[in-house]
Design an enzyme around this catalytic site. Structure first.
Site, PDB file in Angstrom:
ATOM      1  NE  ARG A   1      -3.144  -3.679  -1.460  1.00  0.00           N
ATOM      2  CZ  ARG A   1      -2.652  -4.513  -0.563  1.00  0.00           C
ATOM      3  NH1 ARG A   1      -1.344  -4.695  -0.476  1.00  0.00           N
ATOM      4  NH2 ARG A   1      -3.445  -5.181   0.244  1.00  0.00           N
TER       5      ARG A   1
ATOM      6  NE  ARG B   1      -3.610  -2.239   2.710  1.00  0.00           N
ATOM      7  CZ  ARG B   1      -3.336  -3.412   3.293  1.00  0.00           C
ATOM      8  NH1 ARG B   1      -2.135  -3.615   3.823  1.00  0.00           N
ATOM      9  NH2 ARG B   1      -4.241  -4.363   3.335  1.00  0.00           N
TER      10      ARG B   1
ATOM     11  CE  LYS C   1      -6.978  -1.273   4.588  1.00  0.00           C
ATOM     12  NZ  LYS C   1      -8.198  -1.583   3.821  1.00  0.00           N
TER      13      LYS C   1
ATOM     14  CG  HIS D   1      -4.968   0.637  -3.930  1.00  0.00           C
ATOM     15  ND1 HIS D   1      -4.332   0.530  -2.709  1.00  0.00           N
ATOM     16  CD2 HIS D   1      -5.927  -0.317  -3.937  1.00  0.00           C
ATOM     17  CE1 HIS D   1      -4.903  -0.444  -2.010  1.00  0.00           C
ATOM     18  NE2 HIS D   1      -5.870  -0.965  -2.724  1.00  0.00           N
TER      19      HIS D   1
ATOM     20  CE1 TYR E   1      -6.279  -7.132  -6.872  1.00  0.00           C
ATOM     21  CE2 TYR E   1      -6.922  -8.233  -4.852  1.00  0.00           C
ATOM     22  CZ  TYR E   1      -6.476  -7.110  -5.518  1.00  0.00           C
ATOM     23  OH  TYR E   1      -6.250  -5.968  -4.821  1.00  0.00           O
TER      24      TYR E   1
ATOM     25  CG  HIS F   1      -6.468  -9.197   0.903  1.00  0.00           C
ATOM     26  ND1 HIS F   1      -6.629  -9.566  -0.410  1.00  0.00           N
ATOM     27  CD2 HIS F   1      -6.314  -7.842   0.891  1.00  0.00           C
ATOM     28  CE1 HIS F   1      -6.572  -8.493  -1.177  1.00  0.00           C
ATOM     29  NE2 HIS F   1      -6.388  -7.444  -0.416  1.00  0.00           N
TER      30      HIS F   1
END
Length: 307
Positions: free
Chosen positions: A254, A152, A178, A251, A286, A277
């Site tokens: 990414r 990120r 995160k 992004h 994806y 994730h």
């Protein structure tokens, strides 16, 4: 205080999420209405908002008030999506300890597929920086880092020189995403070479201009840590130079990192770990964008595929 948070969130949408001008305009308008509602009720701090306040705001969208008219159901839903997203952002940024919008029920939204560039398009962007200039060395390091690791933008710009030195010694980057969740991503040879070149031939020139020394890996021309907005602009300019008309952001690299891994045969759970994730369900989005590639392989490889 609330206005500052909203502006920070809009910057995040533009830089990290690659939101279009149309989307940003909608969010800006919707969150301005939310802020006005809270201000009318004496609230100027996101931490002071309760679930009841959000519910009351939802009612006001359907009935209107002196300043705003009644919204159609679809527009009201869009506004509440913006509100919920703002509260989630505040939680991720440690502005609050609890997401009071967590139980807000919204109609199910359609799945939005991630946007990814083709390999040739990414290569065109990577070819843009002039590796003989200080700015080009920095840009090359930034682009190779983003595409080579799937980081990120906040993770990439948060790296210090010591983080790269450790990665070079161990062969892996340690990113904290995160929720401060740690993940390990291999350091590829192209990213390493680009960053090495920047550190040896570029960074010292700009670091000498700083009023105060910084450990940041990526700098601006004043010797300070490169900002999100600047990184977004650098990538957009490079894409335009490369002849890419699609709207992209950091992004996008990414997304391209993940999509190209899956196209190359990587297991979805490995990609999940590389992206950080929490759920494989997110990563599986994806796989939907690789259908065209799979169809091409099938047509070329299976004896009964037809012409």
């Amino acid at each position: 205080m609330l206005q500052r948070l909203i502006q920070t969130y809009l910057n995040y949408l533009a830089v990290e999420r690659g939101a279009s001008e149309h989307t940003l305009s909608n969010y800006r308008r919707d969150l301005a209405r939310y802020a006005a509602f809270l201000t009318q009720h004496g609230i100027d701090d996101i931490a002071a908002v309760s679930a009841q306040d959000i519910s009351a705001f939802g009612v006001s969208l359907h009935v209107g008030d002196e300043e705003h008219g009644q919204l159609a159901p679809s527009s009201a839903t869009r506004t509440l999506v913006a509100v919920r997203s703002l509260h989630r952002f505040a939680l991720n940024e440690d502005q609050v300890t609890t997401d009071v919008s967590a139980n807000l029920t919204l109609p199910k939204q359609g799945t939005r597929l991630p946007k990814a560039l083709g390999i040739s398009q990414v290569q065109a962007i990577l070819n843009v920086p002039d590796r003989e200039s200080v700015a080009g060395l920095r840009d090359g390091a930034l682009f190779e880092l983003l595409y080579g690791t799937g980081a990120r933008i906040s993770e990439a710009l948060g790296l210090d020189v010591d983080d790269f030195n450790n990665a070079r010694d161990s062969g892996v980057f340690r990113f904290f995403g995160k929720g401060r969740k740690e993940r390990i991503v291999p350091l590829g040879s192209y990213a390493q070479a680009a960053i090495d070149a920047w550190l040896v031939r570029g960074r010292p020139t700009w670091a000498a201009k700083a009023k105060r020394a910084t450990p940041a890996l990526l700098l601006n021309k004043f010797g300070n840590r490169l900002s999100r907005q600047s990184a977004w602009q650098l990538l957009r300019t490079a894409a335009q130079t490369a002849g890419i008309t699609a709207e992209i952001s950091p992004h996008t690299l990414r997304h391209s990192f993940a999509t190209h891994l899956l196209d190359g045969g990587a297991d979805v759970r490995v990609v999940q770990e590389l992206l950080g994730h929490a759920s494989v369900t997110t990563t599986q989005l994806y796989t939907l964008v690789t259908v065209d590639h799979l169809r091409e392989v099938f047509q070329a490889s299976h004896p009964r595929a037809g012409s």
